[in-house]
Scaffold this motif. Structure first.
Motif, PDB file in Angstrom:
ATOM      1  N   GLU A 111      33.311  38.916  43.357  1.00  0.00           N
ATOM      2  CA  GLU A 111      34.045  39.876  43.068  1.00  0.00           C
ATOM      3  C   GLU A 111      34.026  41.243  42.962  1.00  0.00           C
ATOM      4  N   ARG A 148      40.075  39.023  38.045  1.00  0.00           N
ATOM      5  CA  ARG A 148      39.583  40.231  38.881  1.00  0.00           C
ATOM      6  C   ARG A 148      40.191  40.229  40.357  1.00  0.00           C
ATOM      7  N   ILE A 149      40.256  38.869  40.635  1.00  0.00           N
ATOM      8  CA  ILE A 149      40.887  38.867  42.077  1.00  0.00           C
ATOM      9  C   ILE A 149      42.337  39.381  42.243  1.00  0.00           C
ATOM     10  N   SER A 193      41.304  34.362  39.850  1.00  0.00           N
ATOM     11  CA  SER A 193      40.726  34.619  38.740  1.00  0.00           C
ATOM     12  C   SER A 193      41.233  36.249  38.310  1.00  0.00           C
ATOM     13  N   LEU A 243      34.499  42.301  46.608  1.00  0.00           N
ATOM     14  CA  LEU A 243      35.974  42.353  46.871  1.00  0.00           C
ATOM     15  C   LEU A 243      36.353  43.567  46.411  1.00  0.00           C
ATOM     16  N   GLU A 244      36.051  44.172  45.394  1.00  0.00           N
ATOM     17  CA  GLU A 244      36.682  45.321  44.920  1.00  0.00           C
ATOM     18  C   GLU A 244      36.201  46.527  45.672  1.00  0.00           C
TER      19      GLU A 244
END
Length: 870
Positions: free
Chosen positions: A702, A762-763, A760, A705-706
């Motif tokens: 994550e 955060r996703i 999730s 990803l961010e």
């Protein structure tokens, strides 16, 4: 006249001619090596060009005589003792003495030459003659290449020769052949043979490129496609079957273009007899299976899809191919040992190539090779394994016969990887071994004196004690080898007799070390000493022994000696690199794995380890550059350079380890460090595809990803359209690691890979930020609501007693209310106030136990605000 005799296979006439007797005069051959014994003089020939020409003729005659004796057959009608004349010892030296001397000299790089090869003197003579300097005969480099290929097949392991480092002569010859006045077939032959040498060293990619270049040079057109057909006798419906469409270029006045009518008819029609025969060709056995057809019957006269050049070919009746083009197609099947679909041709893909060659037999050697390849392909199928073994046995039995003329057998010999007689028998014995016919295999191995395979046979029968006894009896003289070996020893003086078989004795001591682990160090050391420190096998075994027991400091010197003797064995380099890793010698490990990938650039594991070493070097260099005050002052340029090298190594390795998620994880992290965010996005995609079914949302990094979303959103979504912003706007669109250039990859990552599989908080939040940047308010609001449903507040259960968890949930409720206030008015058709009241009401109903907390008042304020707004 001599040249014509060589072409016609009359080697006795050539090697016993007056010029040959003048040329093959030796001096003190019993006590000197071949190189020291011959002066290579031709006093009767004064012209330098003519002298070189005669030398080449005699060398080719010697080389082909050796090939006739050990590869093509029939039996050779001349012996080395009839060719060589020792001026200091007029009495005839026995052939056994000459051949044993040649076997000893042909051992190279610590690898022994096969001691039962017949008339090895002829190969040694050809090798020495081609090594002489030539100024007028430009083809000698090509003959040197052919001699090297033959020599390599005599050794236990492939070893590089010094002359192979200089390719200028072959390169200039290739340029001459490819010129305006060059010969296309000769060009194809040379490239084909260069590919054969690369294949011997397991450079499959380079070899394949050479084979393709050879096909282009000869004008061969080929394509693997599909056509409707049947493979079984009871098949009712036609299915698409693989077929190779191939056509040779038109050649003028080529005798190879002709094919007997009866043979052409035979290849296109079903056969009734159990055996196909032709006067000049090897025996071709029929399958005789109750289900499978002899060959695929194509019912369609047109392939499913093909190029314009081959659209006119009928899969049922294709024209005969030129024998040289048949050799090229067979060479493309050399990767038969590679079972992975990612590496080389698979068995199903290779079968059409072999079938295309077998359908029109035109040359004895080429047809023999095609039948051998078919036998290998059929060895793994229960319905074809019987024919596979019987066909291989028939090929072994045909070698001594004279069923075809020698010139035909030699015509395309150098263009195909035809095994020697002993290698073909060894393959037959191994085939017996896989079928459980151990006794027959053991008899063949004992007759061929392949003691390593004999030991494996006894081990497969769980009789290791018997294997130990055999090896010890050989070493101590209680078990004799072939009578020919004994007779050689009888004719030699005692000093020479002790030096004859040192390479083989060293190999036997290595075998004994493998069989007796308790005394392995002593046995490997004995082998090393016996070989006068030339046995690479001894050092490889000893290094592996120490490595397996964790004695890495002892393993490294042994492995260093092994790779110095034979630097082409990537496995030794790999173990050496692993030993360096255990001792944290990152530079040594880097160099070792670099050699691994230079030998086999498709070794994904070595590429991964090499990348790890670059990263280790990066961290160790940073630590070593601490200043006297203990402050970290790393060399930024050197650090970034190592990371770039690690990135490139991983990128190369992933081509051959595409399903290795651990390598993709390393690649993703390194890609982020070096700023290659588009590649990091691709890596994260592969990780999710490989691991989501097992680990769920944990497979998504994550944080990475961010960072990908941040890289997109830090660039303004809409750039000013003024002229001064043209360059900036163009960079934002074209730069693949930021802004609009990265947007497409990140969106695909979310929409096609991550969200259909896992989720999730955060996703969803990262996805919502990306959609907000695009001003896609409705989709962004939906993503935020999905985030809330997955968050602590959305999953808060009634009866929960954790105050801190409740307070975190209250903050999330506040965040989602802010989102509804900001995005709700921008989305038509959504009653965001009603949705907000529903969220507050549901959360307060689940958390009534926390009414006494001070944060409860915030929830009441949210309710009041939503009512007031209405």
């Amino acid at each position: 006249m001599l040249a014509k005799d060589v072409i016609d296979g009359k080697f006795r006439e050539v090697l016993t001619s007056s010029l040959a007797r003048e040329f093959f005069r030796a001096s003190g051959l019993q006590d000197k090596s071949y190189e020291e014994s011959f002066s290579w003089q031709l006093p009767s020939v004064t012209d330098e060009a003519e002298k070189e020409f005669i030398q080449v003729i005699l060398a080719v005659a010697s080389l082909h005589a050796f090939i006739q004796a050990n590869w093509t057959g029939p039996d050779l009608n001349i012996k080395p003792s009839e060719v060589i004349v020792d001026m200091m010892n007029p009495t005839l030296i026995s052939d056994e003495v000459l051949d044993m001397k040649a076997v000893t000299e042909l051992a190279y790089g610590g690898e022994p030459a096969y001691h039962l090869a017949q008339h090895t003197t002829f190969l040694r003579l050809a090798q020495l003659i081609f090594a002489l300097p030539y100024r007028h005969c430009i083809s000698t480099c090509w003959w040197r290449l052919r001699t090297t290929i033959i020599h390599e097949q005599l050794l236990d392991e492939a070893v590089p020769f010094p002359w192979m480092d200089a390719h200028d002569s072959l390169g200039s010859l290739l340029q001459t052949l490819t010129g305006d006045a060059g010969d296309r077939d000769l060009t194809g032959r040379l490239q084909l043979e260069q590919g054969r040498l690369e294949h011997i060293f397991c450079h499959d990619k380079v070899a394949s490129d050479r084979f393709i270049q050879a096909a282009r040079a000869t004008g061969l057109q080929y394509e693997l496609t599909g056509a409707l057909g049947r493979r079984t006798k009871f098949q009712q419906n036609d299915l698409s079957q693989l077929v190779l469409l191939a056509e040779s270029r038109k050649r003028d006045n080529s005798p190879a273009e002709a094919i007997p009518d009866d043979l052409a008819d035979q290849s296109r029609t079903p056969v009734n007899s159990s055996i196909m025969t032709h006067s000049n060709l090897p025996v071709t056995l029929e399958l005789n299976d109750d289900t499978l057809l002899e060959q695929t019957i194509f019912t369609s006269s047109a392939p499913s899809s093909t190029t314009n050049q081959l659209a006119h070919l009928d899969p049922v009746s294709q024209p005969p191919l030129h024998p040289l083009d048949q050799c090229i197609l067979l060479s493309l099947c050399l990767n038969v040992r590679n079972t992975s679909p990612l590496h080389g041709l698979t068995s199903e893909q290779m079968s059409p190539y072999v079938a295309r060659v077998i359908s029109h037999p035109k040359n004895w050697s080429v047809h023999t090779m095609a039948l051998l390849l078919r036998s290998r392909l059929e060895s793994a199928r229960t319905r074809t394994v019987e024919r596979s073994v019987l066909q291989l046995q028939a090929l072994v039995d045909q070698m001594p016969t004279a069923d075809s003329p020698l010139p035909e057998r030699l015509l395309y010999f150098h263009s195909i990887p035809l095994p020697s007689k002993w290698e073909m028998e060894r393959e037959l014995a191994l085939r017996f071994l896989t079928l459980g016919v151990v006794k027959s295999a053991l008899e063949i191995f004992e007759r061929l004196e392949m003691w390593e395979e004999v030991v494996k046979c006894w081990q497969s029968m769980e009789r290791t004690d018997k294997a130990v006894v055999i090896v010890r009896d050989l070493l101590e003289g209680r078990k004799e080898e072939a009578e020919s070996v004994i007779s050689r020893g009888k004719d030699l003086p005692s000093p020479r007799r002790g030096k004859l078989d040192l390479a083989r004795q060293a190999k036997l001591w290595c075998l004994l070390g493998d069989l007796e682990p308790d005394n392995a160090v002593e046995h490997y050391g004995r082998a090393w000493a016996l070989s006068k420190e030339t046995s690479g096998r001894a050092m490889r075994s000893l290094g592996g022994y120490y490595f397996a027991r964790g004695e890495f400091e002892k393993a490294i010197p042994c492995l260093h000696r092994a790779v110095k003797i034979n630097p082409l064995l990537s496995r030794s380099w790999f173990i050496l690199g692993c030993a360096y890793i255990r001792l944290e010698n990152w530079e040594g490990a880097r160099d070792s794995f670099s050699r691994c990938v230079s030998i086999d650039d498709e070794d994904g594991e070595s590429w991964n380890n090499l990348a790890s070493m670059y990263l280790r070097l990066d961290s160790s260099q940073n630590i070593s550059e601490l200043d006297v005050n203990g402050e970290d002052q790393p060399s930024t340029a050197k650090s970034f350079s190592n990371k770039i090298l690690a990135f490139r190594a991983l990128k190369q390795g992933l081509k051959y380890s595409y399903d290795n998620w651990r390598m993709w994880t390393n690649y993703m992290i390194v890609a982020v460090d070096v700023g290659e965010l588009s590649e990091a996005c691709r890596a994260l995609t592969r990780i999710v595809e490989e691991r989501s079914a097992k680990t769920g949302a944990e497979c998504v990094d994550e944080e990475v990803l961010e960072r990908l979303v941040n890289a997109v959103t830090r660039v303004p979504a809409g750039l000013d359209q003024s002229a001064r912003d043209d360059d900036r706007r163009r960079d934002a669109v074209n730069y693949p690691n930021e802004g609009h250039g990265l947007l497409g990859r990140v969106l695909d990552l979310f929409d096609r890979t991550i969200l259909p599989r896992v989720s999730s908080p955060r996703i969803f939040r990262a996805y919502a930020r990306l959609l907000t940047w695009q001003s896609r308010w409705e989709d962004a609001l939906k993503a935020y609501l999905d985030w809330y449903r997955c968050s602590v507040a959305g999953t808060f259960e009634k009866g929960e007693t954790d105050v801190e968890k409740w307070r975190e949930a209250v903050n999330e409720v506040e965040d989602v209310m802010d989102v509804l206030r900001n995005f709700g008015p921008r989305v038509q058709g959504i009653n965001w106030r009603h949705q907000g009241r529903s969220i507050i009401r549901t959360f307060m109903g689940r958390s009534k136990d926390f009414e006494d907390e001070t944060e409860w008042s915030r929830l009441i304020e949210f309710q009041s605000e939503l009512r007031t707004d209405e």
